[in-house]
Design a protein around this motif. Structure first.
Motif, PDB file in Angstrom:
ATOM      1  N   ARG A  10       1.299  -5.223  12.163  1.00 40.62           N
ATOM      2  CA  ARG A  10      -0.157  -5.148  11.960  1.00 40.62           C
ATOM      3  C   ARG A  10      -0.633  -3.696  11.921  1.00 40.62           C
ATOM      4  O   ARG A  10      -1.529  -3.343  11.150  1.00 40.62           O
ATOM      5  CB  ARG A  10      -0.883  -5.915  13.064  1.00 40.62           C
ATOM      6  N   HIS A  54      -0.011  -2.333   8.548  1.00 39.69           N
ATOM      7  CA  HIS A  54      -1.002  -2.841   7.594  1.00 39.69           C
ATOM      8  C   HIS A  54      -2.329  -2.100   7.746  1.00 39.69           C
ATOM      9  O   HIS A  54      -2.951  -1.689   6.756  1.00 39.69           O
ATOM     10  CB  HIS A  54      -1.199  -4.338   7.820  1.00 39.69           C
ATOM     11  N   GLU A  55      -2.775  -1.912   8.976  1.00 36.17           N
ATOM     12  CA  GLU A  55      -4.091  -1.330   9.226  1.00 36.17           C
ATOM     13  C   GLU A  55      -4.128   0.168   8.969  1.00 36.17           C
ATOM     14  O   GLU A  55      -5.208   0.750   8.836  1.00 36.17           O
ATOM     15  CB  GLU A  55      -4.526  -1.649  10.653  1.00 36.17           C
ATOM     16  N   GLN A  56      -2.959   0.801   8.904  1.00 39.03           N
ATOM     17  CA  GLN A  56      -2.909   2.228   8.573  1.00 39.03           C
ATOM     18  C   GLN A  56      -2.571   2.456   7.102  1.00 39.03           C
ATOM     19  O   GLN A  56      -2.351   3.585   6.682  1.00 39.03           O
ATOM     20  CB  GLN A  56      -1.877   2.934   9.461  1.00 39.03           C
ATOM     21  N   SER A  57      -2.544   1.383   6.322  1.00 38.67           N
ATOM     22  CA  SER A  57      -2.164   1.479   4.916  1.00 38.67           C
ATOM     23  C   SER A  57      -3.385   1.341   4.013  1.00 38.67           C
ATOM     24  O   SER A  57      -4.450   0.903   4.447  1.00 38.67           O
ATOM     25  CB  SER A  57      -1.161   0.371   4.575  1.00 38.67           C
ATOM     26  N   ARG A  79      -3.849  -0.894   2.071  1.00 39.34           N
ATOM     27  CA  ARG A  79      -4.075  -2.332   1.923  1.00 39.34           C
ATOM     28  C   ARG A  79      -4.867  -2.928   3.082  1.00 39.34           C
ATOM     29  O   ARG A  79      -5.011  -4.146   3.164  1.00 39.34           O
ATOM     30  CB  ARG A  79      -2.731  -3.049   1.798  1.00 39.34           C
ATOM     31  N   ARG A  80      -5.366  -2.107   3.996  1.00 43.73           N
ATOM     32  CA  ARG A  80      -5.965  -2.630   5.223  1.00 43.73           C
ATOM     33  C   ARG A  80      -7.184  -3.526   4.977  1.00 43.73           C
ATOM     34  O   ARG A  80      -7.527  -4.345   5.817  1.00 43.73           O
ATOM     35  CB  ARG A  80      -6.354  -1.485   6.161  1.00 43.73           C
ATOM     36  N   PHE A  98      -3.692  -9.743   5.899  1.00 37.51           N
ATOM     37  CA  PHE A  98      -2.399  -9.633   6.578  1.00 37.51           C
ATOM     38  C   PHE A  98      -1.971 -11.074   6.861  1.00 37.51           C
ATOM     39  O   PHE A  98      -2.599 -11.775   7.653  1.00 37.51           O
ATOM     40  CB  PHE A  98      -2.525  -8.855   7.885  1.00 37.51           C
ATOM     41  N   GLY A 121      -2.453  -7.473  -0.137  1.00 35.79           N
ATOM     42  CA  GLY A 121      -2.295  -7.105   1.262  1.00 35.79           C
ATOM     43  C   GLY A 121      -0.847  -7.038   1.694  1.00 35.79           C
ATOM     44  O   GLY A 121       0.032  -6.583   0.944  1.00 35.79           O
ATOM     45  N   THR A 122      -0.585  -7.508   2.916  1.00 36.67           N
ATOM     46  CA  THR A 122       0.745  -7.431   3.520  1.00 36.67           C
ATOM     47  C   THR A 122       1.231  -8.820   3.884  1.00 36.67           C
ATOM     48  O   THR A 122       0.486  -9.609   4.474  1.00 36.67           O
ATOM     49  CB  THR A 122       0.712  -6.565   4.794  1.00 36.67           C
TER      50      THR A 122
END
Length: 464
Positions: free
Chosen positions: A178, A181-184, A186-187, A191, A233-234
């Protein structure tokens, strides 16, 4: 489809549909009940251990029931019936729904979704809650080992390369996924998690890729899979080491070509997702033995993040314990409650084979049982000595309680060990219920077991 294990609560505004779903589940050997209103559903969830809740209530009632169940009964998998587009369905999955179907889905399609959700619930029945704490997704730790993890996540997150997170159970692999994901970039997109170990091949394939109408019995309409729901997203593939060779072949194509087809479909779809996988298994050995495809391993192993066990980052134990205590105390409306320095030292002196997850559970228990504003080393040691109320745990507490009860007996009045264990177990159940003031969900958390286990034990001891 096989015999279902577990109970399903169907909250549906149309009695005819609800009854048909209950009948379909009963045909497969499952236990199900139909409820027509939100208030009755919430009351039923508190009275009996359900593995799955089907939410088929319109408007705000459906949303409110989904939110309250997710918050109060996190071990219940929710199948949501709603009028949603694919992006909205992705948001619901990201918010905690196990599956999302159309509000007009027929009973066979709901049965199919409930089956998958029950299997997922069964796979985690005896697992403690995940390391993520009430929505907080920050990775905590100042040790050198965790600083390496922080640095690697920061460097890898902005890219699109597949990442493989490895480490023992309870070390926080989902938390790291997570964080990536949140640092990408795509955040702002979904997710989406797939628990690969929870489902057999046929269900895992439909869960990943979705299906077309008529692909199998009960497929009354097209349904997007997790790959489609994660668009932009991820996609987090948890326990990737548990998938079979047959699924490995199909997953390899998805990772390699970023393309797939829904079950029963002929249209080739593009997958604009970032893949993050995790496992506690030794994939290197599995590759050598032929249990895991070498080409898939190389596709997954582009960026590898190793999470150290808690015993390798002992400097973080006190920081983690203090954080958990503060978060649980604030959630319970007791912001002044804290762990004293000697309590933190006592926690640091333990091995914690279950890693961060075990430490989190133990601190939550300390918070629930605390009577004043401080938790001392004496409280920690007292609870450590009572970690053995069940036969599957260590026997220290059982031995202590046995010594206490045998003082009033003669030297030849020793009971069989199984009976002594049963008596200690019964005392632990009663104590937990007393402390929780009859709240069974809270009692289960105090004992460190699932609600299903608690209900089974209460039935076994006639405490229902």
């Amino acid at each position: 489809m096989g015999t279902l294990a577990g109970s399903v609560l169907v909250a549906h505004h149309r009695a005819q549909v609800g009854a048909a779903v209950v009948e379909a589940i009963a045909r497969e050997g499952g236990d199900a009940a139909h409820i027509g209103t939100r208030s009755d559903a919430e009351r039923e969830l508190g009275a009996k251990a359900y593995g799955v809740l089907v939410v088929g209530l319109p408007g705000e009632d459906g949303s409110a029931l989904f939110n309250s169940t997710r918050d109060l009964f996190p071990d219940v998998n929710i199948v949501l019936l709603a009028e949603q587009s694919i992006p909205e369905s992705a948001q619901s999955v990201d918010a905690g729904a196990w599956d999302v179907l159309d509000i007009n889905a027929d009973p066979e399609e709901i049965l199919h979704a409930a089956t998958k959700a029950l299997m997922g619930a069964a796979s985690r029945l005896e697992e403690p809650p995940p390391v993520e704490l009430r929505g907080k997704r920050n990775i905590i730790g100042e040790s050198a080992a965790m600083q390496q993890v922080h640095d690697l996540v920061t460097r890898a997150a902005p890219g699109n390369a597949t990442a493989l997170i490895r480490g023992e159970s309870g070390t926080g692999k989902e938390l790291v996924a997570r964080a990536m994901h949140e640092q990408s970039p795509r955040r702002g997109k979904p997710f989406v998690k797939v628990h690969c170990a929870a489902l057999p091949d046929t269900l895992l394939e439909s869960e990943l890729f979705g299906y077309e109408k008529g692909a199998f019995t009960g497929a009354a309409s097209r349904k997007p899979g997790r790959v489609e729901l994660a668009e932009g997203g991820t996609l987090f593939l948890d326990e990737i080491g548990d998938i079979t060779l047959a699924i490995q072949v199909k997953l390899l194509r998805l990772l390699q070509d970023k393309q797939y087809e829904r079950l029963g479909g002929t249209e080739t779809l593009d997958a604009n997702v970032r893949f993050v996988a995790a496992t506690h298994r030794d994939l290197d050995s599995m590759t050598k033995s032929g249990d895991f495809r070498e080409d898939l391993f190389y596709r997954l192993n582009v960026v590898t993040i190793w999470l150290p066990p808690l015993r390798a980052r002992r400097d973080d134990i006190e920081i983690l314990a203090a954080h958990f205590c503060r978060a649980f105390a604030e959630a319970d409306g007791r912001p002044d409650l804290h762990l004293t320095s000697d309590a933190l030292a006592a926690l640091r002196g333990q091995r914690w084979p279950g890693n961060v997850r075990q430490l989190q559970n133990f601190v939550e228990k300390l918070v629930v049982l605390a009577e004043g504003d401080s938790i001392t080393a004496a409280h920690v040691k007292a609870e450590l000595s009572e970690r053995a109320p069940f036969a599957t745990q260590a026997t220290g507490a059982v031995a202590a309680s046995t010594a206490a009860t045998t003082t009033s007996r003669g030297p030849n009045d020793v009971l069989p060990l199984s009976e002594e264990l049963r008596k200690a177990e019964r005392r632990a159940l009663r104590r937990a219920l007393d402390v929780a003031k009859g709240n069974r969900s809270l009692a289960a958390r105090i004992l460190g077991v699932s609600r299903g286990t608690l209900y089974n034990k209460l039935d076994e001891h006639g405490l229902t």
